[in-house]
Design a protein around this motif. Structure first.
Motif, PDB file in Angstrom:
ATOM      1  N   GLU A  32       0.838  -1.192   0.000  1.00 12.46           N
ATOM      2  CA  GLU A  32       0.000   0.000   0.000  1.00 12.46           C
ATOM      3  C   GLU A  32       0.877   1.247   0.000  1.00 12.46           C
ATOM      4  O   GLU A  32       2.021   1.226   0.445  1.00 12.46           O
ATOM      5  CB  GLU A  32      -0.904   0.022   1.244  1.00 12.46           C
ATOM      6  CG  GLU A  32      -2.030  -0.986   1.208  1.00 12.46           C
ATOM      7  CD  GLU A  32      -1.755  -2.204   2.078  1.00 12.46           C
ATOM      8  OE1 GLU A  32      -0.555  -2.567   2.252  1.00 12.46           O
ATOM      9  OE2 GLU A  32      -2.733  -2.798   2.570  1.00 12.46           O
ATOM     10  N   PRO A  36      -2.008   9.063   2.475  1.00 12.34           N
ATOM     11  CA  PRO A  36      -3.430   8.939   2.095  1.00 12.34           C
ATOM     12  C   PRO A  36      -3.759   9.648   0.781  1.00 12.34           C
ATOM     13  O   PRO A  36      -2.961  10.446   0.273  1.00 12.34           O
ATOM     14  CB  PRO A  36      -4.167   9.597   3.269  1.00 12.34           C
ATOM     15  CG  PRO A  36      -3.159  10.425   3.991  1.00 12.34           C
ATOM     16  CD  PRO A  36      -1.812   9.845   3.703  1.00 12.34           C
ATOM     17  N   GLN A  42     -11.082  13.043  -0.648  1.00 10.77           N
ATOM     18  CA  GLN A  42     -11.848  13.128   0.609  1.00 10.77           C
ATOM     19  C   GLN A  42     -13.118  13.960   0.417  1.00 10.77           C
ATOM     20  O   GLN A  42     -14.190  13.581   0.883  1.00 10.77           O
ATOM     21  CB  GLN A  42     -10.979  13.740   1.712  1.00 10.77           C
ATOM     22  CG  GLN A  42     -11.693  13.886   3.047  1.00 10.77           C
ATOM     23  CD  GLN A  42     -11.975  12.542   3.726  1.00 10.77           C
ATOM     24  OE1 GLN A  42     -11.065  11.788   4.024  1.00 10.77           O
ATOM     25  NE2 GLN A  42     -13.256  12.214   3.933  1.00 10.77           N
ATOM     26  N   SER A 225      -3.446   5.234  -3.363  1.00 10.40           N
ATOM     27  CA  SER A 225      -3.718   5.024  -1.931  1.00 10.40           C
ATOM     28  C   SER A 225      -5.145   4.565  -1.677  1.00 10.40           C
ATOM     29  O   SER A 225      -5.766   4.951  -0.686  1.00 10.40           O
ATOM     30  CB  SER A 225      -3.465   6.332  -1.145  1.00 10.40           C
ATOM     31  OG  SER A 225      -2.238   6.912  -1.515  1.00 10.40           O
ATOM     32  N   GLY A 228      -8.568   0.136  -0.440  1.00  9.78           N
ATOM     33  CA  GLY A 228      -9.844  -0.139   0.215  1.00  9.78           C
ATOM     34  C   GLY A 228     -11.062  -0.033  -0.662  1.00  9.78           C
ATOM     35  O   GLY A 228     -12.117  -0.568  -0.328  1.00  9.78           O
TER      36      GLY A 228
ATOM     37  N   ILE B  48     -16.258   8.085   7.127  1.00 13.33           N
ATOM     38  CA  ILE B  48     -15.092   7.447   6.502  1.00 13.33           C
ATOM     39  C   ILE B  48     -14.044   8.478   6.103  1.00 13.33           C
ATOM     40  O   ILE B  48     -14.340   9.475   5.454  1.00 13.33           O
ATOM     41  CB  ILE B  48     -15.515   6.592   5.285  1.00 13.33           C
ATOM     42  CG1 ILE B  48     -16.412   5.449   5.762  1.00 13.33           C
ATOM     43  CG2 ILE B  48     -14.289   6.050   4.546  1.00 13.33           C
ATOM     44  CD1 ILE B  48     -17.053   4.661   4.640  1.00 13.33           C
ATOM     45  N   ASP B  49     -12.816   8.215   6.505  1.00 10.34           N
ATOM     46  CA  ASP B  49     -11.672   9.059   6.159  1.00 10.34           C
ATOM     47  C   ASP B  49     -10.859   8.320   5.097  1.00 10.34           C
ATOM     48  O   ASP B  49     -10.726   7.092   5.169  1.00 10.34           O
ATOM     49  CB  ASP B  49     -10.831   9.273   7.424  1.00 10.34           C
ATOM     50  CG  ASP B  49      -9.737  10.299   7.201  1.00 10.34           C
ATOM     51  OD1 ASP B  49      -9.913  11.438   7.666  1.00 10.34           O
ATOM     52  OD2 ASP B  49      -8.718   9.963   6.555  1.00 10.34           O
ATOM     53  N   VAL B  50     -10.324   9.063   4.133  1.00  8.60           N
ATOM     54  CA  VAL B  50      -9.562   8.391   3.073  1.00  8.60           C
ATOM     55  C   VAL B  50      -8.395   7.576   3.612  1.00  8.60           C
ATOM     56  O   VAL B  50      -7.948   6.629   2.972  1.00  8.60           O
ATOM     57  CB  VAL B  50      -9.061   9.363   1.970  1.00  8.60           C
ATOM     58  CG1 VAL B  50     -10.221   9.867   1.134  1.00  8.60           C
ATOM     59  CG2 VAL B  50      -8.254  10.504   2.552  1.00  8.60           C
ATOM     60  N   GLU B  51      -7.899   7.945   4.789  1.00  5.87           N
ATOM     61  CA  GLU B  51      -6.825   7.149   5.399  1.00  5.87           C
ATOM     62  C   GLU B  51      -7.261   5.679   5.551  1.00  5.87           C
ATOM     63  O   GLU B  51      -6.448   4.765   5.396  1.00  5.87           O
ATOM     64  CB  GLU B  51      -6.433   7.752   6.755  1.00  5.87           C
ATOM     65  CG  GLU B  51      -5.563   6.883   7.654  1.00  5.87           C
ATOM     66  CD  GLU B  51      -4.211   6.496   7.060  1.00  5.87           C
ATOM     67  OE1 GLU B  51      -3.711   7.190   6.159  1.00  5.87           O
ATOM     68  OE2 GLU B  51      -3.659   5.457   7.496  1.00  5.87           O
ATOM     69  N   LEU B  53      -9.048   4.083   3.556  1.00  5.19           N
ATOM     70  CA  LEU B  53      -9.128   3.443   2.233  1.00  5.19           C
ATOM     71  C   LEU B  53      -7.748   3.078   1.695  1.00  5.19           C
ATOM     72  O   LEU B  53      -7.627   2.460   0.649  1.00  5.19           O
ATOM     73  CB  LEU B  53      -9.825   4.384   1.243  1.00  5.19           C
ATOM     74  CG  LEU B  53     -11.215   4.863   1.661  1.00  5.19           C
ATOM     75  CD1 LEU B  53     -11.806   5.748   0.571  1.00  5.19           C
ATOM     76  CD2 LEU B  53     -12.138   3.686   1.950  1.00  5.19           C
ATOM     77  N   ARG B  54      -6.727   3.491   2.414  1.00  5.19           N
ATOM     78  CA  ARG B  54      -5.356   3.251   1.968  1.00  5.19           C
ATOM     79  C   ARG B  54      -5.023   1.764   1.968  1.00  5.19           C
ATOM     80  O   ARG B  54      -4.286   1.271   1.135  1.00  5.19           O
ATOM     81  CB  ARG B  54      -4.418   4.005   2.922  1.00  5.19           C
ATOM     82  CG  ARG B  54      -3.128   4.461   2.337  1.00  5.19           C
ATOM     83  CD  ARG B  54      -2.411   5.403   3.289  1.00  5.19           C
ATOM     84  NE  ARG B  54      -2.272   4.905   4.638  1.00  5.19           N
ATOM     85  CZ  ARG B  54      -1.462   3.903   5.017  1.00  5.19           C
ATOM     86  NH1 ARG B  54      -0.700   3.298   4.135  1.00  5.19           N
ATOM     87  NH2 ARG B  54      -1.406   3.526   6.279  1.00  5.19           N
ATOM     88  N   ARG B  55      -5.576   1.049   2.947  1.00  8.44           N
ATOM     89  CA  ARG B  55      -5.295  -0.378   3.077  1.00  8.44           C
ATOM     90  C   ARG B  55      -6.383  -1.231   2.437  1.00  8.44           C
ATOM     91  O   ARG B  55      -7.500  -0.780   2.212  1.00  8.44           O
ATOM     92  CB  ARG B  55      -5.212  -0.749   4.560  1.00  8.44           C
ATOM     93  CG  ARG B  55      -4.014  -0.139   5.258  1.00  8.44           C
ATOM     94  CD  ARG B  55      -3.928  -0.692   6.654  1.00  8.44           C
ATOM     95  NE  ARG B  55      -2.776  -0.146   7.360  1.00  8.44           N
ATOM     96  CZ  ARG B  55      -2.411  -0.529   8.581  1.00  8.44           C
ATOM     97  NH1 ARG B  55      -3.112  -1.461   9.210  1.00  8.44           N
ATOM     98  NH2 ARG B  55      -1.364   0.003   9.165  1.00  8.44           N
ATOM     99  N   VAL B 257     -15.853   0.702   1.863  1.00 11.21           N
ATOM    100  CA  VAL B 257     -17.020   1.585   2.008  1.00 11.21           C
ATOM    101  C   VAL B 257     -18.302   0.756   1.966  1.00 11.21           C
ATOM    102  O   VAL B 257     -19.182   0.904   2.822  1.00 11.21           O
ATOM    103  CB  VAL B 257     -17.040   2.661   0.898  1.00 11.21           C
ATOM    104  CG1 VAL B 257     -18.292   3.521   1.021  1.00 11.21           C
ATOM    105  CG2 VAL B 257     -15.786   3.523   0.957  1.00 11.21           C
TER     106      VAL B 257
END
Lengths: 363, 363
Positions: A32, A36, A42, A225, A228, B48-51, B53-55, B257
């Motif tokens: 990954e 972010p 966002q 990034s 997910g 939900i924060d884009v952080e 979605l990083r993983r 998401v």
């Protein structure tokens, strides 16, 4: 009693890399991006109201496809259109779709080995044969690679470029030569292409409309990034994209949220580029500092390093001991890789922590 | 030059129902819920924060599967576990996965006709045969349906319950009898089950662990107002779920998401139930008011009505004229359906507008 097809009964499933839920684990095992996604991504996510989710999404992710065509057309002699772009639920779906579309049960696929362990799994599901072709001692494609592909009778071949797990980059000229010689469809998995040094001028997309058997895989999982959200896409000439777009793809295979986020990602690509540059700097730093510890890596153009672990500790044991310290890296229990670990390039702080752990373990 | 397999080359793709982007169109053609998802779903999305979605997401949507098992176990003699639940990228993916898992090329599938036009498309992709079995004059399953399934040699059969496009509900007893007699896997598509009158006590899930060849399809698209996120799931005994969970499913087939939203939907199921009740009330009202206009519908347990349009205007023409007025309903250009339109039950205001248009056109 089971009802599965014989080939499904006999196969083993794919095992994804470990995805721990604890936030204190340093995850350098599945490549990954450590930074972010952009503020624009966002914003696009935050702006979504559930009322917009009530209806079906665009079946073909039209806005994204148009953006992708415009974004990557700059260097193409014949500009791309949305019809060159196949949106998919992650890059893995494109791999499956390519097999579904081009390879009959009993036919075969070919790929360079070592490679992505999902390929033989997808082949087993389609009940087709696999022809792995060994990379040379220096991890490059053998001279007669295209001949080997043709002799294998493969209807489809997979290349990864930059290659995983080595990180080595094959030139556009070499890939074009292979595509021209190969009688089947050549899928080039560019999951890691965003991390290639721009000074190398690597651009395979420019050849899409010249090579009618070329299908390029891209994903937002690494460079953007967004592992997910599961959004990938194929880029190819109409001869390879149309059947996937209009026939074999599930009719609504990407969702509204993913489409919005994917479009915002391309619109803010300059933000992602900054992260790619930081990762390249960290890649160089990590390469050098690992070498200082006696861990020699291949010169990678991806966001990971394949590093040889000298005895007596050994790669498997080092991987385990790092895990005990809360640092995950990838170990491959397979031929030619048992003395190596694959380390995702993290942020400066991530790499500080990794190097500190390695110093403790190897010191 | 094309590279497609023969069966892919020869097939036609599925054509999704019209999804216009204009917001002033009254969409009563693809059976969406007219009421938006719950405030809890909105909160879960907004948080939900884009952080995050990083993983990569949970490969198997573990939290959702546990919630689904707990939510629908109440009436099951042997409680469901997460292993009974297969998460999919929309209900359509479960249909494809079932064919991939249980039906070889050259084998066959069976289904009641009329039914879902995606079935023959999925069969063509897998290069297998189709055995459509005609519903009786009263749109019920023929007495000897299970015998016909077995005689056809089908490895897999699809039933839709409540049925689309008629809206008629088949009893649990009848389905259980068919499952017990049929030698293949029986997939019961319950996309519309949320709209069944609770007083009928319909609950097929209670039989999942008794009927080892039963696979129930559910989706959040209709009942939970989430067609835009593509989230469905299968419920079945381990004999049918395990191969799909661990072998044939794409490894990360649902995204972070969608998983968050799907979990929030089940956690706030009571909110969705209120919308189902409103839709049932509107269904009854629409049924009666259409009858007052000479448009006779079948007694539906789904969120749509299949309505016969008497001459001289005719169904196709009425469908076209409604479209000119900005109201989309579904017309099926196929045997036994050419004198009918399928109308999604909208909100009270939606139905007011529809009925007003119909009065203008038919008055």
């Amino acid at each position: 009693m089971t009802f599965e097809r014989r080939n499904i009964k006999n196969m083993a499933g794919y095992v994804p890399g470990e995805q721990p839920q604890q936030s204190d684990v340093l995850k350098l095992n599945t490549n990954e991006n450590p930074y972010p996604a952009s503020p624009q991504v966002q914003q696009s996510l935050s702006a979504i109201d559930v009322e917009q989710l009530r209806r079906y999404p665009s079946p073909m992710a039209d806005q994204f496809r148009q953006l992708a065509a415009a974004t990557f057309s700059t260097s193409a002699k014949k500009p791309l259109t949305a019809e060159n772009i196949v949106p998919t639920n992650g890059g893995d779906e494109l791999l499956r779709l390519a097999i579904t579309t081009f390879v009959d049960s009993g036919d075969s696929i070919a790929y360079a080995e070592p490679g992505y362990s999902l390929y033989p799994v997808l082949a087993a599901i389609q009940d087709c044969q696999c022809h792995p072709i060994a990379l040379t001692e220096t991890w490059s494609l053998p001279e007669n690679f295209a001949d080997q592909l043709n002799r294998s009778g493969a209807k489809l071949a997979f290349l990864i470029n930059p290659h995983a797990p080595t990180g080595l980059l094959c030139s556009v000229q070499r890939i074009a030569q292979i595509a021209r010689s190969f009688s089947g469809v050549l899928v080039v998995d560019e999951a890691y292409v965003d991390f290639v040094d721009p000074e190398l001028g690597y651009d395979l997309v420019a050849l899409v409309n010249e090579l009618d058997n070329l299908l390029i895989l891209r994903t937002l999982s690494k460079g953007y990034s967004l592992a997910g959200i599961r959004f990938g896409y194929g880029i190819g000439s109409l001869g390879v994209t149309q059947a996937m777009l209009y026939k074999t793809r599930d009719s609504y295979n990407t969702d509204y949220v993913a489409q919005q986020i994917a479009s915002a990602s391309l619109q803010s690509i300059d933000y992602a580029r900054i992260t790619w540059d930081k990762i390249r700097q960290q890649r160089q730093r990590l390469y050098e500092e690992l070498a200082g510890l006696g861990l020699i890596s291949l010169p990678s153009q991806a966001n990971f390093l394949l590093t040889t672990v000298p005895g007596p500790i050994g790669a498997k044991s080092l991987h385990q001991r790092l895990k005990q310290l809360g640092v995950l890296v990838r170990y491959f229990d397979q031929d030619r890789l048992r003395d190596k670990i694959r380390i995702t390039v993290g942020s400066a702080q991530d790499n500080d922590r990794l190097l500190q752990c390695l110093k403790t373990l190897l010191g």
